[in-house]
Enzyme design. Structure first.
Site, mmCIF file in Angstrom:
data_model
loop_
_atom_site.group_PDB
_atom_site.id
_atom_site.type_symbol
_atom_site.label_atom_id
_atom_site.label_comp_id
_atom_site.label_asym_id
_atom_site.label_seq_id
_atom_site.Cartn_x
_atom_site.Cartn_y
_atom_site.Cartn_z
ATOM 1 N N SER A 1 -0.721 2.152 -4.740
ATOM 2 C CA SER A 1 -1.724 1.238 -4.172
ATOM 3 C C SER A 1 -3.089 1.294 -4.847
ATOM 4 O O SER A 1 -3.951 0.466 -4.547
ATOM 5 C CB SER A 1 -1.881 1.501 -2.669
ATOM 6 O OG SER A 1 -0.754 1.031 -1.982
ATOM 7 N N LYS B 1 -12.155 0.268 1.177
ATOM 8 C CA LYS B 1 -10.962 -0.378 1.736
ATOM 9 C C LYS B 1 -11.014 -0.254 3.252
ATOM 10 O O LYS B 1 -11.420 0.801 3.777
ATOM 11 C CB LYS B 1 -9.732 0.339 1.162
ATOM 12 C CG LYS B 1 -8.383 -0.282 1.478
ATOM 13 C CD LYS B 1 -7.308 0.526 0.759
ATOM 14 C CE LYS B 1 -5.908 -0.010 0.969
ATOM 15 N NZ LYS B 1 -4.888 0.786 0.243
ATOM 16 N N SER C 1 -1.730 -1.850 -2.352
ATOM 17 C CA SER C 1 -2.326 -2.386 -1.145
ATOM 18 C C SER C 1 -3.862 -2.390 -1.181
ATOM 19 O O SER C 1 -4.476 -2.969 -0.301
ATOM 20 C CB SER C 1 -1.847 -1.570 0.058
ATOM 21 O OG SER C 1 -2.334 -0.238 0.000
#
Lengths: 67, 476
Positions: free
Chosen positions: B186, B84, B162
């Site tokens: 997330s 990420k 997220s």
């Protein structure tokens, strides 16, 4: 406990199921000022909610996890 | 050069490791194929933040050189993966998914990146994230530098946030595994929406050094992968003490399936209303079937309730106060206005007003929450609940919109398991458990601190009896 939309949004970040409890008005356009005011009102309401919860005096904040 | 079979894009780590160590394929061949696929298909799902082609090829050549000399470095050697874009990789942009940080470059690697490099895993790209991990609250899936995360199962649906990019990239077979982050939901949410097995470790087990801080006392890093076993192998590779992370638990993790307790020895708590009331009606048969599989595995299910606390106000105060402190300069400088989601802008600004007394109250309640969970886990080994109560939502839908047609159930069940378990620092395993109208749904298995091997044992038992974790989206 009934939670407001912003509380839940921050609570689960993406918690749609939680958000589902408190729908926002559909299609409503809000100004940045109104949005900020709503967010500030939420902060105030959340602090008020927490202030009403009794916690034993001996309870220390969970800064360090004693897992 | 050998032709890379399409199936290898969806292979597990042990499968790839066998091919690499037997030299049926080389790391260079595999990496080249993965880079090509990630470059071509990553933008299709808005999953790719930055391709790291030259670096990956260089590292893959090194892996091949090592393997030629029998320098084996464990199961992750030569496995292509992504992170990420909240994690730093020296000399390359780390945008945190947000315009104000689009040109940000660190001169050091995140600890997990260093650890994986040390084991020969090959980083092929940075993957997209909701801007600033969405901590200020956000209204639309578009709140990301790469655009809305699109779900590989149906690109009109959101991949979740997220950790949008890690979930979508693994689901679409663009990388073999990915590292995401969770503050509250997330990892669990995008893994559930994209049908990917994922693990949120106990707070402090995996170093956060080099990852964007959102909430120091809640942030966690964990893997998205093809199976529970893969998650165990990756966790062993990334866990461990780190003096550069003040929240480090100073613990290691050893993946030990050989010592797993029998399923019949394990007790799982669940709330029937989660499956019969909170879950969307269309998902209920799938969730019921998944519970049946767990029962058939020998797991003993017993009705359980979550301790009663105002989880929403507590976690919103903790995240809000900590993120407002982290991003104070961004907010006060006015650069916060460059974020794409107006709700997040307003949320970040307003969080500067959170009183210290409220933050401390939230943290003290959190101590009580941890204590209550400790008592709960004296009676059960794990908790089982749907990862999300619905399938992935339409990508254009406001996250404020209510899909529910009737009133919510009277009983809370474990409706708030995501914020509750994050406040208590607990690990969670996400297990894909079915498809509803072509979209994945998943279970989340939550356990006491440092119970990852137990969660993984439950995951393996479930995945030995089902193949949902091996299903592929239709166009991949």
């Amino acid at each position: 406990m009934k939670l407001t939309r912003r509380q839940l949004s921050a609570a689960a970040l993406t918690s749609l199921a939680a958000l589902a409890q408190t729908p926002a008005p559909p299609g409503q356009r809000v100004t940045p000022e109104a949005e900020l005011q709503a967010a500030k009102d939420e902060v105030k309401a959340t602090a008020e909610t927490l202030s009403q919860i009794e916690v034993p005096m001996t309870t220390e904040p969970a800064f360090v996890f004693q897992l | 050069m050998a032709e890379i079979s399409h199936d290898l894009f969806f292979a597990t780590i042990p499968e790839l490791n066998r091919l690499l160590t037997s030299r049926e394929i080389t790391a260079l061949e595999l990496t080249r194929a993965v880079i090509s696929r990630l470059e071509t298909l990553g933008p299709r799902y808005n999953a790719l933040a930055l391709l790291l082609g030259p670096q990956a090829l260089r590292n893959a050549r090194q892996v091949d050189s090592d393997l030629k000399r029998d320098r084996t470095r464990g199961p992750l050697q030569g496995i292509p993966y992504g992170v990420k874009d909240l994690l730093s990789y020296a000399g390359q942009p780390t945008t945190w998914g947000a315009k104000p940080y689009a040109a940000q470059v660190f001169d050091y690697d995140a600890t997990v990146v260093s650890k994986l490099a040390g084991q020969g895993a090959v980083l092929v790209g940075k993957l997209s994230s909701v801007e600033l991990a969405g901590g200020g609250g956000y209204r639309y899936a578009t709140a990301s530098l790469q655009g809305p995360g699109l779900n590989p199962w149906d690109r009109t649906r959101w991949s979740g946030g997220s950790s949008s990019g890690p979930a979508a990239a693994v689901a679409a077979g663009l990388v073999s595994f990915a590292i995401g982050t969770e503050t509250s939901g997330s990892i669990v949410t995008p893994a559930s929406y994209c049908g990917v097995t994922a693990l949120r470790p106990t707070y402090g087990l995996v170093s956060r050094f080099g990852a964007m801080p959102l909430s120091w006392t809640l942030d966690k890093l964990g893997p998205f992968a093809r199976s529970a076993e893969d998650c165990g192998l990756i966790l062993e590779g990334i866990a461990g003490k780190d003096s550069r992370d003040p929240g480090s638990a100073h613990k290691s993790f050893y993946y030990t399936p050989q010592y797993a307790r029998a399923m019949s020895d394990l007790h799982a708590g669940y709330a029937p209303v989660d499956f019969s009331g909170w879950a969307d009606p269309a998902t209920r048969p799938v969730f019921e079937a998944a519970l049946g599989v767990l029962r058939d595995s020998g797991l003993q299910l017993a009705e359980t309730k979550l301790p009663e606390f105002p989880y929403g106000p507590v976690i919103s105060t903790v995240i809000g106060a900590e993120e407002a402190s982290v991003f104070e300069t961004l907010i006060r400088s006015g650069q916060v206005e460059q974020l794409s989601d107006s709700e997040q802008i307003a949320g970040l600004k307003a969080n500067l007003d959170i009183p210290a007394i409220a933050y401390l109250k939230a943290m003290r309640i959190r101590r009580l929450i941890q204590e209550q969970f400790r008592q709960l886990f004296a009676n059960v080994d794990v908790l089982v609940s749907p990862g999300r109560f619905t399938v992935a939502t339409p990508v254009s839908q406001s996250l404020d919109e209510d899909d529910r047609t009737g009133p919510p159930p009277q009983e809370p069940g474990m409706n708030e398991l995501i914020p509750a378990s994050n406040l208590a620092g607990l690990p969670a395993l996400v297990l894909p458990c079915g498809l509803v109208a072509g979209l994945p749904v998943a279970l989340q298995i939550v356990g006491p601190p440092f119970s990852e091997n137990t969660l993984l044992a439950v995951g393996r038992a479930f995945q030995q009896r089902t193949d949902w974790h091996r299903r592929r989206p239709p166009e991949t």
